[in-house]
Each structure stands twice: as C-alpha cells, then as structure tokens.
Design an enzyme around this catalytic site. Structure first.
Site, PDB file in Angstrom:
ATOM      1  CD  GLU A   1      25.792  -6.977 -18.523  1.00 12.08           C
ATOM      2  OE1 GLU A   1      25.868  -8.185 -18.814  1.00 12.08           O
ATOM      3  OE2 GLU A   1      26.213  -6.484 -17.452  1.00 12.08           O
TER       4      GLU A   1
ATOM      5  N   GLY B   1       0.830  -1.203   0.000  1.00 15.33           N
ATOM      6  CA  GLY B   1       0.000   0.000   0.000  1.00 15.33           C
ATOM      7  C   GLY B   1       0.867   1.257   0.000  1.00 15.33           C
TER       8      GLY B   1
HETATM    9  C1  LIG Z   1      22.255   1.816 -15.184  1.00 16.75           C
HETATM   10  C2  LIG Z   1      22.943   1.528 -16.472  1.00 16.75           C
HETATM   11  C3  LIG Z   1      24.245   1.032 -16.454  1.00 16.75           C
HETATM   12  C4  LIG Z   1      24.944   0.793 -17.647  1.00 16.75           C
HETATM   13  N1  LIG Z   1      26.228   0.366 -17.616  1.00 16.75           N
HETATM   14  C5  LIG Z   1      26.913   0.204 -18.767  1.00 16.75           C
HETATM   15  C6  LIG Z   1      28.302  -0.162 -18.753  1.00 16.75           C
HETATM   16  O1  LIG Z   1      28.897  -0.364 -17.685  1.00 16.75           O
HETATM   17  N2  LIG Z   1      28.951  -0.258 -19.933  1.00 16.75           N
HETATM   18  C7  LIG Z   1      28.340  -0.048 -21.122  1.00 16.75           C
HETATM   19  O2  LIG Z   1      28.979  -0.168 -22.153  1.00 16.75           O
HETATM   20  N3  LIG Z   1      27.019   0.306 -21.191  1.00 16.75           N
HETATM   21  C8  LIG Z   1      26.294   0.434 -20.037  1.00 16.75           C
HETATM   22  N4  LIG Z   1      24.976   0.812 -20.077  1.00 16.75           N
HETATM   23  C9  LIG Z   1      24.346   1.118 -21.366  1.00 16.75           C
HETATM   24  C10 LIG Z   1      23.328   0.074 -21.790  1.00 16.75           C
HETATM   25  O3  LIG Z   1      23.954  -1.126 -22.149  1.00 16.75           O
HETATM   26  C11 LIG Z   1      22.458   0.698 -22.876  1.00 16.75           C
HETATM   27  O4  LIG Z   1      21.637   1.672 -22.242  1.00 16.75           O
HETATM   28  C12 LIG Z   1      21.606  -0.350 -23.597  1.00 16.75           C
HETATM   29  O5  LIG Z   1      22.408  -1.141 -24.427  1.00 16.75           O
HETATM   30  C13 LIG Z   1      20.497   0.296 -24.435  1.00 16.75           C
HETATM   31  O6  LIG Z   1      21.049   1.267 -25.274  1.00 16.75           O
HETATM   32  P1  LIG Z   1      20.383   2.721 -25.368  1.00 16.75           P
HETATM   33  O7  LIG Z   1      20.238   3.235 -23.980  1.00 16.75           O
HETATM   34  O8  LIG Z   1      21.152   3.516 -26.342  1.00 16.75           O
HETATM   35  O9  LIG Z   1      18.935   2.477 -25.904  1.00 16.75           O
HETATM   36  P2  LIG Z   1      18.548   2.239 -27.448  1.00 16.75           P
HETATM   37  O10 LIG Z   1      19.565   1.393 -28.114  1.00 16.75           O
HETATM   38  O11 LIG Z   1      18.195   3.546 -28.036  1.00 16.75           O
HETATM   39  O12 LIG Z   1      17.221   1.389 -27.265  1.00 16.75           O
HETATM   40  C14 LIG Z   1      16.049   1.995 -26.700  1.00 16.75           C
HETATM   41  C15 LIG Z   1      14.988   0.937 -26.607  1.00 16.75           C
HETATM   42  O13 LIG Z   1      14.652   0.496 -27.897  1.00 16.75           O
HETATM   43  C16 LIG Z   1      14.177  -0.831 -27.809  1.00 16.75           C
HETATM   44  N5  LIG Z   1      14.928  -1.677 -28.771  1.00 16.75           N
HETATM   45  C17 LIG Z   1      16.257  -1.769 -28.915  1.00 16.75           C
HETATM   46  N6  LIG Z   1      16.577  -2.672 -29.854  1.00 16.75           N
HETATM   47  C18 LIG Z   1      15.410  -3.151 -30.335  1.00 16.75           C
HETATM   48  C19 LIG Z   1      15.057  -4.107 -31.316  1.00 16.75           C
HETATM   49  N7  LIG Z   1      16.011  -4.775 -32.005  1.00 16.75           N
HETATM   50  N8  LIG Z   1      13.743  -4.337 -31.553  1.00 16.75           N
HETATM   51  C20 LIG Z   1      12.799  -3.664 -30.850  1.00 16.75           C
HETATM   52  N9  LIG Z   1      13.058  -2.773 -29.898  1.00 16.75           N
HETATM   53  C21 LIG Z   1      14.335  -2.503 -29.650  1.00 16.75           C
HETATM   54  C22 LIG Z   1      14.385  -1.296 -26.359  1.00 16.75           C
HETATM   55  O14 LIG Z   1      13.180  -1.151 -25.639  1.00 16.75           O
HETATM   56  C23 LIG Z   1      15.397  -0.322 -25.848  1.00 16.75           C
HETATM   57  O15 LIG Z   1      15.359  -0.159 -24.451  1.00 16.75           O
HETATM   58  C24 LIG Z   1      24.269   1.034 -18.877  1.00 16.75           C
HETATM   59  C25 LIG Z   1      22.957   1.506 -18.900  1.00 16.75           C
HETATM   60  C26 LIG Z   1      22.297   1.757 -17.712  1.00 16.75           C
HETATM   61  C27 LIG Z   1      20.881   2.278 -17.775  1.00 16.75           C
END
Ligand SMILES: Cc1cc2nc3c(=O)[nH]c(=O)nc-3n(C[C@H](O)[C@H](O)[C@H](O)COP(=O)(O)OP(=O)(O)OC[C@H]3O[C@@H](n4cnc5c(N)ncnc54)[C@H](O)[C@@H]3O)c2cc1C
Length: 397
Positions: A378, A354
């Site tokens: 990841e 709640g």
């Molecule tokens: C707290 C945190 C810690 C992190 N730590 C690290 C780290 O230590 N090292 C590192 O290198 N990176 C790190 N990252 C980065 C992370 O790996 C990326 O945020 C992730 O790969 C998504 O990339 P983006 O944020 O550019 O989203 P985008 O690539 O723009 O994607 C946005 C959304 O689009 C959708 N999407 C993506 N691909 C597809 C598909 N093929 N089909 C349909 N929908 C899709 C998903 O819903 C996705 O969330 C971290 C991120 C966060 C939030």
C-alpha cells in the site's frame, strides 16, 4: 494460549481517552478486545488458507466485519468509520497477524464498491462480506507495476456491447486463491498512464481467471499471482466510470492507508508489552534486565515511538471521519511513521529477548516477520515520503 494472549483492554493504554474518540469507539474496542482474547487462540493456525477462512467466518459471525461496509448494506456506520477500522486492526494485530489481515482484506477488497460501486452491486456483495460469508480481495499490483501503478499492463477491452475481456496478470494479491471476488484494475485506454485505468468486480469463478502461482512470504498469508486470459466480465461489474480506476484506487487507499499504520501500531504495542514483561522477568547480573539503564533507554524509545505512531494514525482517521474529502498527507504520515517506528520497536524487543528473540514460536520472532511487509505494501515508505513532500510543496505554491 501464550503468556500475553489475554491482553485485555489495557494494551491500548490511555488512547481511548484521547479526544479523537467517542463512546461508540470505546464500546467497540472493549467488545473486540474481549472477543479476541476469548476466541482467536482456538482458531486453526496450521494451514494458512484454512486459518484465514476461519478468521473471516469467526469475525463475521461475531459481527465485527460490519465495520468494513456502510450501514445501508449491513454495516456498522453510515459510511466507513476510519477510527473503528484502525481500532480493529490495532486490537487484532496485537494478538494475531492473520486475524488483522482477514479483517483488513474484507474492507480493502470492498472499499472501492462502497465508495464508487453501483447500487445493485453494493446490495449483492456487501452484506455477505460483512457477515463473513464472502472473502474479498483487491488486485492492483503487477510484477512490473507495483509502486509505478501507471505502468499497469493488464487490459480490459470491449467484448460485444455488454462485456469486457480482461487479459494480463496481477501479482502479490492478498487472499489470492481463497477470495470469492477480486476488485481488478485494468487498462481501458481512455487516456495514457494512470488516467486510462478502470476498476471491475471479477468473481473468482469467472472462466479465464486462474491462480498462476501461490507466493510464500516470511509471515504466511494467502497470496497469489492471478492470470486473466480472455476473462469475460459484464459491464455492470464496472466500479466507477471508464478511466476512473486510478481515482477509485486512490480513494480506497486514502481510507485504508491509515489502517496499515494502525496494524503496525498493534504489532508495536505487543512488542513493547513483551519487552516490558521480559525485562521485568529476566534475571541477570544480580538484578533484572529492566534494572539496566540501557534496557530502560530501549523501553523509553519504544514507548515514545508507539505514542507518536498512535497520535498520527488517529489524527489521520479522525480527520477523514470529520468529512475531509482526502487525507493524502495525514494518511501518508501515519503509515510512514507507524510502520517505520514499529520496525524499530520490534527490533528492540527481539534484542531485549536475546537468543529467545530469534527462536521460532516466540512472539517477538513472529512480530519481526509480520511487520516487514507493511513498510512495502500500500505504498512503500519511500513512496509515502514522496507523497508527503509533494503535498507540502504544493501547499506552498
Ligand atoms: C505481503 C504483501 C501483500 C500484498 N498485497 C497486495 C494486494 O492485496 N493487492 C495489491 O494490489 N498489491 C499487493 N501487494 C503488492 C504491493 O502493494 C507492492 O509490493 C508494492 O506496491 C511495491 O511494489 P513492488 O513490489 O513492485 O516494488 P517496486 O515498485 O519495484 O519498488 C521497490 C522499492 O523501490 C523503492 N521505491 C519505490 N518507489 C520509489 C520512489 N518513488 N522513490 C524512491 N524509492 C522508491 C521502495 O523501497 C520499494 O520498496 C502486496 C505486497 C506484499 C509484500
């Protein structure tokens, strides 16, 4: 320490009796559970950098970071044992999200070295990481290249015969700002797209590497954007061959992706634990919340989702430990199901609590913030679905 901080071994249920595990896993889990219950609550919590450094140092001093590197370099097992990594993340996440993060990054920030690094680099870096004396980080993502790794724009170009020069930016880098080194993936151009990337070890104090900005997220962790401007890195810091960066990154994630599922499982187990305690204790309508059948349905659904996640996580870990070269499908299934299930389990826990559930300082409110990023990093859930489907479609050809 709050009510359920001394969780003991019981939070894992009967998981360790499953055939995936050996006696050494039961011993490790019991030792880490006991240590975590005794020491984590006393570590600093306020400043996120200090809190993270303290967790790395404490986990290292207690010997648990040995699970993150191979035995030849101060580690626990001959090669990284994914079941041990998963158990550690599950046990730590159930108690303290930042402790899980600190543990996980020591592994993710050196996995590429353990898998493909040259011998002298392994000897130079890994023992200090296992001792908690060196903080590690993994720098793959960029603002315009998250899910789409092949769009990476950071470059590493030859600079004389013995160096490369790295230019570009990496974003959302965990441990950014506190790490002693970064495993950096950069475009070296041997081939177009993902086949033209190479991995390098970059020491944090290398001239030309700066922290462009720190990123604040809903569950505070050290996170930053790194800027590389003419950052000279010796060629002996290369990890794997030229053009093999994508292969190195994917082999690293093949090990650590299941462990993200394990962390989600730890958060979910804690949420279920809190749900049951609250349902038993909360008096309403002349009985307890747990007497109401809709609460029972929520508890049953969460219990089913926790066990399903655990089975997939440890199936993936066990398959990798048995010597499978790749566990692409199993790890993607484990991460997808465990993180999505955990989000639902934690959401139910908040609902059962709640108004308390959305109150700052209450454990389920913290879990609600902690779980969210695991469905994104990841490989977002959508990416995992694409990976799973491609593997299945390929198998039928
Ligand atoms: C707290 C945190 C810690 C992190 N730590 C690290 C780290 O230590 N090292 C590192 O290198 N990176 C790190 N990252 C980065 C992370 O790996 C990326 O945020 C992730 O790969 C998504 O990339 P983006 O944020 O550019 O989203 P985008 O690539 O723009 O994607 C946005 C959304 O689009 C959708 N999407 C993506 N691909 C597809 C598909 N093929 N089909 C349909 N929908 C899709 C998903 O819903 C996705 O969330 C971290 C991120 C966060 C939030």
């Amino acid at each position: 320490m709050d009510s359920a901080s001394r969780l003991g071994f019981d939070i894992l249920g009967d998981t360790l009796d499953w055939p995936f595990f050996e006696e050494r896993h039961r011993v490790f889990a019991a030792e880490l559970s006991g240590w975590a219950d005794s020491y984590l609550a006393d570590l600093p919590h306020d400043d996120v950098d200090e809190a993270c450094r303290a967790r790395v140092a404490a986990l290292g001093a207690a010997g648990f970071l040995t699970a993150t590197v191979p035995a030849a370099y101060g580690g626990l097992s001959d090669r990284l044992d994914v079941r041990t990594l998963c158990l550690a993340r599950e046990i730590l996440a159930a108690r303290d999200g930042l402790a899980d993060f600190a543990f996980a990054m020591q592994g993710l920030g050196t996995g590429s070295i353990s898998i493909a690094g040259p011998e002298d680099m392994k000897r130079r870096i890994l023992p200090d990481v296992a001792a908690g004396k060196r903080i590690a980080a993994f720098a793959l993502s960029e603002k315009e290249a998250g899910s789409d790794v092949a769009a990476m724009a950071t470059t590493a170009t030859p600079d004389g015969l013995s160096h490369v020069r790295i230019d570009g930016e990496k974003s959302w880098i965990s441990n950014g700002g506190i790490a002693d080194h970064y495993i950096v993936f950069a475009r070296t151009g041997e081939a177009p797209g993902a086949r033209g990337l190479t991995a390098f070890l970059v020491e944090a104090d290398t001239p030309g590497l700066t922290i462009a900005d720190r990123i604040e997220v809903i569950a505070p962790h050290p996170l930053a954007t790194l800027r590389f401007e003419g950052c000279r890195v010796p060629l002996e810091n290369r990890i794997g061959g030229p053009g093999e960066g994508f292969k190195v990154a994917m082999a690293t994630l093949d090990i650590f992706r299941s462990t993200v599922g394990a962390a989600a499982l730890g958060f979910a187990r804690r949420a279920l634990h809190e749900t049951i305690a609250h349902a038993n204790g909360r008096k309403l309508f002349g009985g307890t919340l747990g007497d109401l059948q809709l609460s029972q349905a929520a508890i049953a659904e969460s219990a089913a989702e926790v066990d399903a996640a655990a089975l997939l996580v440890y199936r993936a870990a066990w398959t990798k430990d048995r010597g499978a070269a790749r566990v692409t499908r199993e790890a993607a299934l484990a991460k997808l199901v465990a993180t999505e299930n955990a989000q639902r389990v934690i959401d139910r826990a908040v609902q059962i609590h709640g108004g308390l559930g959305v109150t700052k300082g209450v454990k389920v409110e913290e879990l609600y913030r902690e779980i969210r990023a695991l469905r994104i990093y990841e490989g977002a859930s959508e990416v995992q679905k694409v990976v799973i489907a491609r593997e299945l479609l390929k198998a039928k050809n």
